[in-house]
Design a protein around this motif. Structure first.
Motif, short mmCIF file in Angstrom:
data_model
loop_
_atom_site.label_atom_id
_atom_site.label_comp_id
_atom_site.label_asym_id
_atom_site.label_seq_id
_atom_site.Cartn_x
_atom_site.Cartn_y
_atom_site.Cartn_z
N LEU A 137 21.29 38.57 47.81
CA LEU A 137 21.62 39.26 49.06
C LEU A 137 21.40 40.76 48.92
O LEU A 137 20.89 41.41 49.83
N ARG A 183 17.69 41.34 49.03
CA ARG A 183 17.17 41.15 50.39
C ARG A 183 17.44 42.38 51.24
O ARG A 183 16.57 42.85 51.97
N ASP A 184 18.64 42.94 51.13
CA ASP A 184 18.97 44.14 51.89
C ASP A 184 18.11 45.32 51.45
O ASP A 184 17.64 46.10 52.28
N HIS A 240 14.64 44.84 52.91
CA HIS A 240 14.67 45.10 54.35
C HIS A 240 14.71 46.61 54.62
O HIS A 240 13.99 47.11 55.49
N GLN A 241 15.52 47.35 53.88
CA GLN A 241 15.60 48.80 54.06
C GLN A 241 14.29 49.46 53.67
O GLN A 241 13.85 50.41 54.32
#
Length: 124
Positions: A28, A31-32, A35-36
């Motif tokens: 997680l 993934r963050d 994405h950023q």
């Protein structure tokens, strides 16, 4: 004293469940971070109504679908040496008016068309 044969399996199960939980939390976080990075990466992209100052981003957003991300062509012609055939002014005219089966690219503002044409004219 008799050894219970289920205890080693129970220990393995508990360790496995803990490993899955730890890996999920790590995933997680990654993934963050991905994405950023995609949102605020090195590629500049203009918000709705803004003019981009990055010709490569303009190309990626408006031209790469037909001319390929590496300018090598696809549905549209190869642009890797377009500067040896057309000047920047001629390329602006092609972007704004279209040529052959390429329609006019009305979604590209004049300022972006100028930047893009200057960048493409250097491809020789």
């Amino acid at each position: 004293m008799k050894k219970n044969p289920l205890i080693p399996y129970a220990i393995i199960a508990v360790v496995g469940v803990l490993a899955v939980i730890i890996i999920s939390f790590v995933g997680l976080g990654q993934r963050d971070a991905i994405h950023q990075a995609e949102e605020g990466g090195t590629e500049q992209s203009a918000e709705e109504g803004e003019v981009s100052t990055d010709p490569e981003a303009i190309f990626t957003n408006n031209c790469a679908q037909c001319h390929g991300a590496d300018l090598s062509g696809g549905m549209g012609p190869d642009l890797t040496t377009i500067g040896s055939k057309y000047s920047a002014d001629e390329i602006v005219d092609i972007i704004q008016q279209g040529i052959g089966s390429m329609p006019a690219q009305q979604q590209v503002p004049a300022e972006e068309a100028d930047l893009l044409a200057e960048w493409l004219s250097e491809k020789q």
